[in-house]
Design a protein around this motif. Structure first.
Motif, PDB file in Angstrom:
ATOM      1  N   ILE A  94       0.903  -0.993   0.035  1.00 39.58           N
ATOM      2  CA  ILE A  94       0.169  -0.037   0.053  1.00 39.58           C
ATOM      3  C   ILE A  94       0.855   1.366  -0.057  1.00 39.58           C
ATOM      4  O   ILE A  94       1.709   1.646   0.936  1.00 39.58           O
ATOM      5  N   PRO A  95       0.859   1.992  -1.042  1.00 40.01           N
ATOM      6  CA  PRO A  95       2.009   3.091  -1.346  1.00 40.01           C
ATOM      7  C   PRO A  95       1.866   4.057  -0.115  1.00 40.01           C
ATOM      8  O   PRO A  95       3.111   4.569  -0.066  1.00 40.01           O
ATOM      9  N   LEU A  96       0.822   4.314   0.202  1.00 37.89           N
ATOM     10  CA  LEU A  96       0.501   5.468   1.113  1.00 37.89           C
ATOM     11  C   LEU A  96       0.775   5.209   2.464  1.00 37.89           C
ATOM     12  O   LEU A  96       1.283   6.072   3.312  1.00 37.89           O
ATOM     13  N   LEU A  97       1.074   4.118   3.181  1.00 39.93           N
ATOM     14  CA  LEU A  97       1.280   3.576   4.330  1.00 39.93           C
ATOM     15  C   LEU A  97       3.085   3.646   4.397  1.00 39.93           C
ATOM     16  O   LEU A  97       3.726   3.509   3.299  1.00 39.93           O
ATOM     17  N   GLN A 101       4.612  -0.206   8.371  1.00 39.77           N
ATOM     18  CA  GLN A 101       3.173  -0.643   8.357  1.00 39.77           C
ATOM     19  C   GLN A 101       3.047  -1.614   7.353  1.00 39.77           C
ATOM     20  O   GLN A 101       2.117  -2.664   7.417  1.00 39.77           O
ATOM     21  N   ASN A 102       3.698  -1.568   5.910  1.00 41.98           N
ATOM     22  CA  ASN A 102       3.641  -2.433   5.010  1.00 41.98           C
ATOM     23  C   ASN A 102       4.077  -3.884   5.445  1.00 41.98           C
ATOM     24  O   ASN A 102       3.630  -4.992   5.103  1.00 41.98           O
ATOM     25  N   SER A 141       7.592   6.661   3.794  1.00 41.63           N
ATOM     26  CA  SER A 141       6.150   6.107   3.127  1.00 41.63           C
ATOM     27  C   SER A 141       6.760   5.282   2.027  1.00 41.63           C
ATOM     28  O   SER A 141       7.753   5.806   1.461  1.00 41.63           O
ATOM     29  N   LEU A 142       5.801   4.262   1.610  1.00 42.58           N
ATOM     30  CA  LEU A 142       6.343   3.346   0.786  1.00 42.58           C
ATOM     31  C   LEU A 142       6.629   3.828  -0.794  1.00 42.58           C
ATOM     32  O   LEU A 142       7.765   3.792  -1.276  1.00 42.58           O
ATOM     33  N   VAL A 153      11.013  -4.243   0.367  1.00 44.00           N
ATOM     34  CA  VAL A 153       9.994  -4.468   1.566  1.00 44.00           C
ATOM     35  C   VAL A 153       9.023  -5.442   1.540  1.00 44.00           C
ATOM     36  O   VAL A 153       8.850  -6.202   2.533  1.00 44.00           O
ATOM     37  N   ALA A 154       8.536  -5.872   0.120  1.00 37.55           N
ATOM     38  CA  ALA A 154       7.638  -7.095  -0.059  1.00 37.55           C
ATOM     39  C   ALA A 154       8.310  -8.060   0.327  1.00 37.55           C
ATOM     40  O   ALA A 154       7.804  -9.050   0.905  1.00 37.55           O
ATOM     41  N   ILE A 155       9.790  -8.335   0.092  1.00 37.11           N
ATOM     42  CA  ILE A 155      10.384  -9.493   0.424  1.00 37.11           C
ATOM     43  C   ILE A 155      10.723  -9.645   1.820  1.00 37.11           C
ATOM     44  O   ILE A 155      10.405 -10.776   2.278  1.00 37.11           O
TER      45      ILE A 155
END
Ligand code: ATP
Ligand code: MG
Length: 529
Positions: A94-97, A101-102, A141-142, A153-155
């Motif tokens: 979620i780009p805005l978080l 948080q992500n 922010s992401l 970050v996803a990883i």
């Protein structure tokens, strides 16, 4: 006992979509502590297999087993809760978080009042990122991060979930070489912890560096499953493509033509002193009609920024762009497009492929003004263009009317390329055009770019695969820290010369032909300022 059994498996799994048998009675098993490559052409069924394993789709037939027991996940959330962590090819955080948080999305640490404990979340996220060597600020922010870092970050998120199996669908497609090494560090840690990893990639070198086992799919069918080290690259490619070994062997490493292209003298594109602090520090380059100019550089070197600056995406501090001698307004993509500049960006999602529209609509939408000389576009003219590009790029779809969202990831990429090509541009800027594209289609795209240049198009070609830059380019510009550090042409364009320029900021001692100080026809730098 459990060691000898797969942690995650599917037995005779079948999945149908209207008109396509995406998976045809495929049996697949992932062992604990194994990194298992899943390979095949675009549309072979890799993502579908993963989605069946993780509950995105229910198989029409067959069964899924996790830790030896039959399971029927009804959503990806369920499979994650059970211990299967997945990074999907197209999924988004979620780009805005914030980064933290992500990382903790859906499993945030709570304080005594049941509220999210933000300081602790930031601390823990920092610890996780640090453990995997990922340099991102948990509080940022992401969407302030590069595409590659977002993927990291996803990883980190996937790896930090207490999982028995981790699935990565083309995790490296937006990563730079250095980030890929960080990812491999993460994967090795997972393997040592006895976790099974499924790894999907079209990059052969990566598979051989990190994977133990391999499963090959073709047209939804299982072709082969076994140890990777037993197979040569050639054998693997021939299984993926379903062609005989010698047929594959005839081809070189890439599919750019052997003969030299002949470029015109006068440049079609002249970019001067492109400056956008701090990313670009006075980049100048020329492209002549009929030539492919490669842009080489490492992470943060400014390749994408250079491309965007030429295309007018983003305001410049200084600099000018001319097409055929005529100034193009900078900072205006509309002016760039009118002048005949086309730009295929590296992030296909942001660049408006329109998922709900058909393949046909996505291809011709942007080109309509050009196809309509007299203001009217006949259906027939549209169909011809669409058919030509579906054919030449090998776009695999049930037909021109299929919605693009139903296409496999690689085929979506091809649709985007087709969209730009049918605009008949004078200058074509390609940022990682073969990323996420299978070996067969990659060769087709390389051939196509080669043909386009032979037809007189000026091409700027960006690839993080040096081999591709070297084989494809007539000339190559090496960028470092937002400035040109060297220009090579003809036979001088080699991986060795490029690497040494990128490392040292100059060509290797004694290159013949005198590129240094001698790039008379333009693309010299102006960088130090
Ligand atoms: N939701 C859907 N609706 C219709 N067809 C689909 C859908 N999802 C996938 N397909 C089709 O199933 C086939 C397999 O697609 P899949 O996404 O599994 O390929 P892939 O091996 O992951 O390819 P790529 O390397 O391009 O990502 C393709 O023909 C695709 O068009
Ligand atoms: Mg896929």
């Amino acid at each position: 006992m459990e060691r000898a059994n797969p942690v995650l498996e599917v037995r005779r799994g079948t999945k149908r979509f209207p008109g396509v048998l995406a998976l045809d009675a495929v049996t697949f098993g992932l062992m604990p502590g194994e990194v298992h490559a899943l390979v095949g052409e675009n549309g072979a069924g890799k993502s579908t297999l993963i989605k069946v394993l993780t509950g995105v789709y229910q198989p029409d037939e067959g069964e899924v087993l996790f830790r030896g027991e039959e399971v029927s996940f009804s959503s990806p959330g369920e499979s994650q809760a059970a211990g299967i962590s997945t990074i999907y090819q197209e999924v988004n955080l979620i780009p805005l978080l914030s980064v933290a948080q992500n990382v903790f999305l859906g499993r945030e640490p709570r304080n005594g009042l049941g509220l999210i404990d933000i300081p602790r979340m930031n601390r823990d996220a920092g610890e996780i990122l640090g453990r995997y060597g990922i340099e991102a600020d948990p509080k940022a922010s992401l969407n302030s991060l590069s595409l590659g870092l977002q993927q990291m970050v996803a990883i980190a998120r996937a790896a930090s979930i207490d999982a028995r199996a981790v699935i990565m669908d083309e995790p490296t497609s937006s990563l730079e070489a250095k980030e890929v090494q960080t990812l491999f560090g993460v994967i090795r840690q997972l393997r040592e912890g006895g976790i099974g990893v499924i790894y999907v990639s079209h990059r052969m070198d990566e598979l051989y560096e990190i994977c133990d086992a391999v499963t090959v799919l073709r047209d939804g069918k299982l072709v082969h499953s076994g140890s990777l080290s037993k197979l040569s690259k050639l054998e693997l490619v021939s299984m993926m493509l379903g062609r005989e070994l010698d047929e594959v062997q005839k081809k070189g490493a890439t599919n750019f033509g052997e003969e030299d292209r002949t470029a015109a003298e006068e440049p079609v594109l002249e970019a001067r002193n492109l400056t956008q602090r701090p990313l670009l520090r006075g980049v100048s380059l020329d492209v002549r009609p009929g030539e492919i100019l490669g842009l080489a550089g490492l992470l943060g070197a400014g390749r994408t920024e250079t491309a965007k600056a030429i295309f007018g995406a983003g305001q410049l501090d200084a600099g000018s762009v001319k097409v055929n001698g005529k100034a193009v307004k900078t900072g205006s993509p509309a002016s760039a497009i009118r002048a005949g500049i086309a730009f295929l960006p590296e992030d296909r999602k942001s660049e408006g492929i329109i998922p709900d529209l058909s393949v046909r609509e996505n291809i011709v939408a942007a080109a309509l003004p050009r196809l309509s000389r007299a203001g009217l576009v006949s259906e027939k003219a549209q169909d011809e263009v669409v058919e030509r590009f579906m054919g030449s790029l090998g776009i695999k779809a049930s037909g021109p009317d299929q919605p693009v969202r139903e296409l496999s990831g690689g085929n979506q990429q091809k649709v985007m390329l087709a969209r730009w090509l049918c605009m008949n541009p004078k200058v074509l800027i390609l940022d990682e055009p073969t990323r996420g594209i299978d070996v067969g289609a990659k060769a087709e795209i390389q051939k196509l770019v080669d043909d386009l240049a032979r037809d007189g198009l000026g091409v700027v070609f960006i690839s993080s695969e040096l081999e591709e830059v070297v084989e494809g380019s007539d000339r190559a510009v090496a960028l470092k820290e937002g400035a040109v550090v060297g220009v090579l042409s003809g036979d001088e364009v080699s991986e060795r010369n490029l690497l040494s320029m990128l490392a040292e900021g100059g060509t290797e001692g004694g290159t013949e032909g005198g590129t240094e100080g001698g790039a008379t026809d333009g693309p010299e730098n102006g960088g130090q300022g």
